[in-house]
Design an enzyme around this catalytic site. Sequence first.
Site, PDB file in Angstrom:
ATOM      1  N   LYS A  24       0.838  -1.193   0.000  1.00 42.00           N
ATOM      2  CA  LYS A  24       0.000   0.000   0.000  1.00 42.00           C
ATOM      3  C   LYS A  24       0.874   1.245   0.000  1.00 42.00           C
ATOM      4  CE  LYS A  24      -3.798  -0.482   2.483  1.00 42.00           C
ATOM      5  NZ  LYS A  24      -4.419  -0.687   3.807  1.00 42.00           N
ATOM      6  N   ARG A  94      -3.075   3.044   8.616  1.00 40.35           N
ATOM      7  CA  ARG A  94      -3.437   1.915   7.753  1.00 40.35           C
ATOM      8  C   ARG A  94      -2.309   0.909   7.703  1.00 40.35           C
ATOM      9  NH1 ARG A  94      -4.598   4.773   2.105  1.00 40.35           N
ATOM     10  NH2 ARG A  94      -5.919   2.932   1.800  1.00 40.35           N
ATOM     11  N   GLY A 103      -6.951 -10.007   7.432  1.00 40.84           N
ATOM     12  CA  GLY A 103      -6.577 -10.516   8.745  1.00 40.84           C
ATOM     13  C   GLY A 103      -5.735  -9.519   9.491  1.00 40.84           C
ATOM     14  N   MET A 105      -4.738  -5.599  10.786  1.00 38.57           N
ATOM     15  CA  MET A 105      -5.516  -4.597  11.492  1.00 38.57           C
ATOM     16  C   MET A 105      -6.373  -3.766  10.543  1.00 38.57           C
ATOM     17  SD  MET A 105      -4.238  -1.507  13.773  1.00 38.57           S
ATOM     18  CE  MET A 105      -4.630  -0.323  12.529  1.00 38.57           C
ATOM     19  N   ARG A 338      -3.930  -1.143  -6.349  1.00 37.01           N
ATOM     20  CA  ARG A 338      -3.191  -2.414  -6.316  1.00 37.01           C
ATOM     21  C   ARG A 338      -3.714  -3.278  -7.450  1.00 37.01           C
ATOM     22  NH1 ARG A 338      -6.169  -4.360  -0.827  1.00 37.01           N
ATOM     23  NH2 ARG A 338      -8.265  -4.238  -1.654  1.00 37.01           N
ATOM     24  N   HIS A 456      -4.237 -41.066   0.429  1.00 37.13           N
ATOM     25  CA  HIS A 456      -4.285 -41.855  -0.807  1.00 37.13           C
ATOM     26  C   HIS A 456      -5.361 -41.332  -1.747  1.00 37.13           C
ATOM     27  CE1 HIS A 456      -5.551 -45.337  -3.315  1.00 37.13           C
ATOM     28  NE2 HIS A 456      -4.236 -45.484  -3.421  1.00 37.13           N
ATOM     29  N   ARG A 562       4.301 -45.632 -13.780  1.00 37.38           N
ATOM     30  CA  ARG A 562       4.421 -46.598 -12.687  1.00 37.38           C
ATOM     31  C   ARG A 562       3.893 -47.939 -13.183  1.00 37.38           C
ATOM     32  NH1 ARG A 562       1.475 -42.380 -10.966  1.00 37.38           N
ATOM     33  NH2 ARG A 562       2.329 -40.959  -9.423  1.00 37.38           N
ATOM     34  N   SER A 766      15.970 -38.983 -11.946  1.00 36.15           N
ATOM     35  CA  SER A 766      14.664 -38.370 -11.761  1.00 36.15           C
ATOM     36  C   SER A 766      14.451 -38.260 -10.257  1.00 36.15           C
ATOM     37  CB  SER A 766      13.582 -39.225 -12.404  1.00 36.15           C
ATOM     38  OG  SER A 766      12.320 -38.664 -12.131  1.00 36.15           O
ATOM     39  N   THR A 769      10.615 -36.770  -5.389  1.00 36.47           N
ATOM     40  CA  THR A 769      10.623 -35.875  -4.223  1.00 36.47           C
ATOM     41  C   THR A 769       9.605 -36.263  -3.148  1.00 36.47           C
ATOM     42  OG1 THR A 769       9.259 -34.356  -5.501  1.00 36.47           O
ATOM     43  CG2 THR A 769      11.612 -33.885  -5.399  1.00 36.47           C
ATOM     44  N   ASP A 771       9.254 -39.472  -1.898  1.00 31.42           N
ATOM     45  CA  ASP A 771      10.059 -40.287  -0.994  1.00 31.42           C
ATOM     46  C   ASP A 771      11.228 -39.490  -0.432  1.00 31.42           C
ATOM     47  OD1 ASP A 771       9.333 -42.972  -0.294  1.00 31.42           O
ATOM     48  OD2 ASP A 771       9.264 -43.397  -2.447  1.00 31.42           O
ATOM     49  N   CYS A 833       9.858 -36.182 -10.600  1.00 34.73           N
ATOM     50  CA  CYS A 833       8.576 -36.829 -10.871  1.00 34.73           C
ATOM     51  C   CYS A 833       7.719 -36.961  -9.629  1.00 34.73           C
ATOM     52  CB  CYS A 833       8.797 -38.198 -11.514  1.00 34.73           C
ATOM     53  SG  CYS A 833       9.679 -39.344 -10.452  1.00 34.73           S
ATOM     54  N   TYR A 853      13.515 -31.193 -16.854  1.00 30.91           N
ATOM     55  CA  TYR A 853      12.055 -31.284 -16.942  1.00 30.91           C
ATOM     56  C   TYR A 853      11.428 -31.514 -15.570  1.00 30.91           C
ATOM     57  CZ  TYR A 853      12.523 -36.370 -16.477  1.00 30.91           C
ATOM     58  OH  TYR A 853      12.790 -37.615 -16.004  1.00 30.91           O
TER      59      TYR A 853
HETATM   60  P1  ADP Z   1      -8.037  -1.982   3.605  1.00 37.20           P
HETATM   61  O1  ADP Z   1      -6.656  -2.443   3.395  1.00 37.20           O
HETATM   62  O2  ADP Z   1      -8.848  -2.831   4.507  1.00 37.20           O
HETATM   63  O3  ADP Z   1      -8.724  -1.647   2.321  1.00 37.20           O
HETATM   64  P2  ADP Z   1      -7.432   0.794   3.900  1.00 37.20           P
HETATM   65  O4  ADP Z   1      -6.214   1.173   4.650  1.00 37.20           O
HETATM   66  O5  ADP Z   1      -7.363   0.824   2.445  1.00 37.20           O
HETATM   67  O6  ADP Z   1      -7.911  -0.612   4.427  1.00 37.20           O
HETATM   68  O7  ADP Z   1      -8.582   1.733   4.388  1.00 37.20           O
HETATM   69  C1  ADP Z   1      -9.934   1.489   4.103  1.00 37.20           C
HETATM   70  C2  ADP Z   1     -10.620   2.700   3.624  1.00 37.20           C
HETATM   71  O8  ADP Z   1     -10.469   3.774   4.541  1.00 37.20           O
HETATM   72  C3  ADP Z   1     -10.092   3.279   2.340  1.00 37.20           C
HETATM   73  O9  ADP Z   1     -10.599   2.640   1.247  1.00 37.20           O
HETATM   74  C4  ADP Z   1     -10.604   4.703   2.398  1.00 37.20           C
HETATM   75  O10 ADP Z   1     -11.923   4.746   1.975  1.00 37.20           O
HETATM   76  C5  ADP Z   1     -10.526   4.980   3.862  1.00 37.20           C
HETATM   77  N1  ADP Z   1      -9.325   5.780   4.133  1.00 37.20           N
HETATM   78  C6  ADP Z   1      -8.108   5.339   4.468  1.00 37.20           C
HETATM   79  N2  ADP Z   1      -7.254   6.370   4.610  1.00 37.20           N
HETATM   80  C7  ADP Z   1      -7.960   7.485   4.346  1.00 37.20           C
HETATM   81  C8  ADP Z   1      -7.640   8.877   4.285  1.00 37.20           C
HETATM   82  N3  ADP Z   1      -6.418   9.314   4.543  1.00 37.20           N
HETATM   83  N4  ADP Z   1      -8.621   9.726   3.981  1.00 37.20           N
HETATM   84  C9  ADP Z   1      -9.858   9.291   3.713  1.00 37.20           C
HETATM   85  N5  ADP Z   1     -10.231   8.023   3.741  1.00 37.20           N
HETATM   86  C10 ADP Z   1      -9.290   7.107   4.043  1.00 37.20           C
HETATM   87 MG    MG Z   2      -7.961  -0.487   1.045  1.00 37.59          MG
END
Ligand code: ADP
Ligand code: MG
Length: 877
Positions: A24, A94, A103, A105, A338, A456, A562, A766, A769, A771, A833, A853
Amino acid sequence: MSNKKFVFMFSETDETMKNLVGGKGANLGQMTKLGLPIPQGFTVSTEACTVYYQNKENLPDYIFDQINSSLVELEKITNKKFGDPMNPLLVSVRSGARVSMPGMMDTILNLGLNETVVKGLAEITNNPRFAYDSYRRFIQMYSDVVMGLPKPRFEEIIDEMKEERNISLDTEFSANDFQEMIQKFKALYKKELNEEFPSDPKKQLYGAIEAVFASWENPRANYYRKINGIPSSWGTAVNVQSMVYGNMGETSGTGVAFTRNPANGEDKVYGEFLLNAQGEDVVAGVRTPSPLAELGKIMPDVYQQFIDLAKKLENHFKDMQDIEFTIENGILYFLQTRSGKRTAHAALKIAVDMFETNMIDKERAIMLVKPEQLDTFLHPQFDESALKKAKRIGEGLPASPGAATGQVVFNVEQAIEQVNKGNKVVLVRLETSPEDIEGMHVSEGFLTARGGMTSHAAVVARGMGKCCVSGCHGLVVNEAKGFFTVGGEKYHLGDWISLDGSTGIVYGGKIDTRPATISGDFEKFMTWCDEIKTLDVRTNADTPNDAKQARAFGAQGIGLCRTEHMFFEADRIKAMREMIVSENIEQRKKALAKLLPMQQSDFEQIYEAMEGMPVTIRYLDPPLHEFLPTQDSDIEELAQELGVSKEKLIDKIASLHEFNPMMGHRGCRLSVSYPELAEMQTTAIIQAYINVMKRNPDYPAVPEIMIPLVGEVRELKFVKDIVVETADKLIKESKMDLKYLVGTMIEIPRAALLADEIAKEAEFFSFGTNDLTQMTFGFSRDDAGVFLKDYYEKRIYENDPFATIDQEGVGKLVEIAVKKGKEANPHLHLGVCGEHGGDPRSVEFFHKVGLDYVSCSPFRVPIARLAAAQSAIKYKK
Ligand code: ADP
Ligand code: MG
Ligand code: MG
């Protein structure tokens, strides 16, 4: 240590720095560089995360100092001040690892607000509703994410207040409502946590940053890493970014968009947005978002700007982008980009479209499809609308993908009987064993109560490209009475059930399936892979059918045929058993003579099916007990055939018992004890080959004879001498000009360590892997599942060494053997193999160490071809 840089302004980073500042952060830096409208901020690096853990889960002061300096820098850039009521800088905090990772924060927005700052914000924006809405959101997020006070507790308060006011949407709350809500939130916080909600913005910021680092080790994140093979040493970065506000009114909003359709790949921006909303409101489902095209009607300029910049990003990253954006008072900001997740169909279409519109080259196109995704195209699928109506009765492990629907059978005989009547069957068993092979062949899929992903049933299923759900929870099979129960339901012999091998879900009843379709794009794409890859992809195939299937999927030969699987069929197993329990060489030769013509004709058919591609045939390998009868009636029958008493035969079988058959009388050891076995198999191969040559004089490949389980050059030499003597005699008699190769499997650690000696007697290696892995680790593939899960949990091993090659240990042996083998014999041909031959990460390793291969089951062949092409691109000189 302390002069190291741990904190980077967005203007200092770019897309090449993912390892250091996370995905990010790197992309926020890159978008800044590209001149997109990005709220500025800074990133605390993944290295700071490492320090945090080394330092007993605390950030040292020298990192806090850098955070503070960056905050001052950010104040300058934004012309705002953190904690200043009259001109407040608010930030989001973030998380962001190298790869996007559910998973971790959740994001905290509007950080920096307290009772004084919120008043100021209300005043200067002249928008108290916005200010108090922002503050209550902050309290919710901070309490949940940093302090672990669950969201629903806050939702309850919100719901109560809605009820009191008789409203249904958050947008209907007034500024006063939010003020009241804030007091209630704070009271809840104090009651639950015995402290006041933190009002010092710095304290809030530090708490949030440390919470992100701490979340790297939470169970959800750990689980995700495990199933995706992400090392826990990577750590996460933290992004601190100045806020922009989508909740300022009807000219503000927030949304998400893909630059192409992620479901079908269509080249059209696809997304959703909400007016007067913030953060995750769009995905949270509180209000229904509008399709992005609507934005074109409401704010045409903003919309056009978004489309232009989104395409600019796609062009820059050369991939479909998944974008998050916010509009503040009619001004557009990008908050994230992304590479977007997509279905297999979309992935192929996007790769092909982008190449054909000259946006990317072939190499880039090949990198845009994940090898595993191809699996989708290679197996039958359920009809989606039918699936929606289906009744779910149980769940197990998704052991082999695809869809199966059929009538329940419990054993081989029932399976064959039903299939002969033209019915489709699903084999349900406690667990399967080699004796079930024939029944497995005719079934649509298998459901087992026991066993893991490498049981199996699972291994055979993947090999055959059949669907399998293994280890189904609560499944009780009563074969004798002809029923099974699961989830309180009872199904009888002949009842319909359906399995989804991709999800592990078991359904009651019949669900229509459609065969795998190989579309034009798929074919085109695979030819590009073949142009680029340098590693050959062969297949593991034991029957002409498997061989044909594999060729249709692009296999360049058979890397492992085999010979034993052929012996499980009803008419052959008898002769095989006869051979095994023979008392003397005459008896054994008599039994072998029965097997010879069957084996020879199998080989002929396989050679014909492969039309001149190389075929490596392995000599008899498994422990013999696998072939022996266990049922009383079978023992009696065999005794009659052999003309011995039943008691004597029982004694004989007992004498063959081994405590550890995996390390027992198997592989080349069988031919050391019974040279006539190697003699028979050599005769079958050479004779088959001579016959094929007579019919097809320019059949190009030469027979490859593979001696398994060698650990010592003299044992290889012993068996090889038999092979050579037998083969040369036949060739001489045939008066044909024939060559053949004799090679060995490297699957015992000792063989890898002594590969230079072994290479003197072998024309190819060959790597077996499967065994090699169990012998190197010293645990059995069939039993390890039970305790390996403790090892994953306790972080001793990160993933299944039978699925992905253990590069450090087993891989080291492979490297040693490659190096020593090539030194002794520069012409040594090298392949693998084991099951690993179809695993993309392992394929990459085999490419890297210089094998010629890989060989994998037919249904993994396209996956291996793509993985090989991607490896060639990645390691291009
Ligand atoms: P996730 O990885 O779960 O998508 P993000 O870090 O992208 O979490 O944050 C989720 C959402 O929070 C973003 O899509 C955006 O809408 C909002 N957000 C994050 N940072 C900002 C910011 N600086 N200003 C406004 N909205 C934000
Ligand atoms: Mg996001
Ligand atoms: Mg989220």
